[in-house]
Design an enzyme around this catalytic site. Structure first.
Site, PDB file in Angstrom:
ATOM      1  N   LYS A  54       0.836  -1.202   0.000  1.00 36.62           N
ATOM      2  CA  LYS A  54       0.000   0.000   0.000  1.00 36.62           C
ATOM      3  C   LYS A  54       0.871   1.254   0.000  1.00 36.62           C
ATOM      4  CE  LYS A  54      -3.906  -2.163   2.370  1.00 36.62           C
ATOM      5  NZ  LYS A  54      -4.699  -2.218   3.607  1.00 36.62           N
ATOM      6  N   ALA A  70      -1.052   1.212   6.680  1.00 35.20           N
ATOM      7  CA  ALA A  70      -1.158   0.200   7.727  1.00 35.20           C
ATOM      8  C   ALA A  70      -2.105  -0.894   7.273  1.00 35.20           C
ATOM      9  CB  ALA A  70      -1.681   0.829   9.022  1.00 35.20           C
ATOM     10  N   ASP A  71      -1.959  -2.057   7.904  1.00 33.54           N
ATOM     11  CA  ASP A  71      -2.880  -3.152   7.634  1.00 33.54           C
ATOM     12  C   ASP A  71      -3.021  -3.997   8.888  1.00 33.54           C
ATOM     13  OD1 ASP A  71      -4.257  -4.313   5.044  1.00 33.54           O
ATOM     14  OD2 ASP A  71      -3.738  -5.989   6.349  1.00 33.54           O
ATOM     15  N   ASN A  72      -4.248  -4.430   9.148  1.00 28.43           N
ATOM     16  CA  ASN A  72      -4.537  -5.290  10.292  1.00 28.43           C
ATOM     17  C   ASN A  72      -4.864  -6.692   9.814  1.00 28.43           C
ATOM     18  OD1 ASN A  72      -4.517  -2.902  11.751  1.00 28.43           O
ATOM     19  ND2 ASN A  72      -6.266  -3.481  13.003  1.00 28.43           N
TER      20      ASN A  72
END
Length: 191
Positions: A54, A70-72
């Protein structure tokens, strides 16, 4: 001179979390990234790869900006619990999470125009109380779990079912604000 900041996300939660720590975002760009896990990809690796992809996608278009991505990824052991798309997904996830601990991997990728990049993964353990069938059904009816990794939103109605959190509450919400602050202040881009 302060460098303009782009948040590589359209998440309202992430926007709010950045404003809490005094980060002014100049633009929001939601990159298109295939979030399908690779064969044998572990949850931590998936979160890190997606955050990096991203950030890189947006940095390629905006080379003179700081990019925050960010990524969860929510997991029980090695099992990844994707974003719930249906009520059945939410039911399946909450049934699995009932009385158990899950790990939320929040990966952060921040790119600087100079080529510097900061990569971090924050791990947070979230333990749910044992849920009754009626509690699961009641939560499904709220619609809150749809579109959420693991089928729940920690900052919402699901909070009443969470016994303990070990780690960063804000990371589970979507962005590890302490880590963002540390990087941006180290780069002289925040007070």
């Amino acid at each position: 001179m302060t460098i303009p900041i782009i948040l590589a996300s359209s998440s309202e939660r992430r926007k709010q979390l950045l404003s809490l720590i005094g980060v002014t975002v100049d633009q929001y760009v939601s990159p298109t990234v295939d979030e399908t896990p690779l064969n044998d990809e572990l949850p931590r690796q998936l979160a890190l790869r997606l955050a990096q992809e991203k950030a890189r996608a947006v940095a390629a278009e905006y080379p003179n900006h700081i990019i925050i991505a960010a990524d969860n990824v929510v997991a029980v052991g090695r099992r990844i619990l994707d974003k719930a798309e249906t009520d059945d997904d939410v039911k399946r996830y909450l049934t699995l999470l009932s009385g158990r601990k899950n790990t939320v991997y929040t990966a952060l990728s921040i790119c600087h125009p100079s080529g510097k990049q900061s990569l971090k993964v924050v791990e947070t353990k979230v333990t749910f109380k044992r849920l009754t069938a009626s509690e699961i059904e009641s939560y499904i009816q709220t619609g809150e779990g749809i579109g959420k990794a693991g089928g729940y939103a920690i900052q919402g109605i699901a909070s009443k079912y969470i016994k303990t959190i070990q780690g960063s509450y804000h990371a589970v919400m979507g962005l590890p604000v302490h880590e963002v602050y540390q990087v941006l202040s180290g780069w002289g881009n925040i007070n």
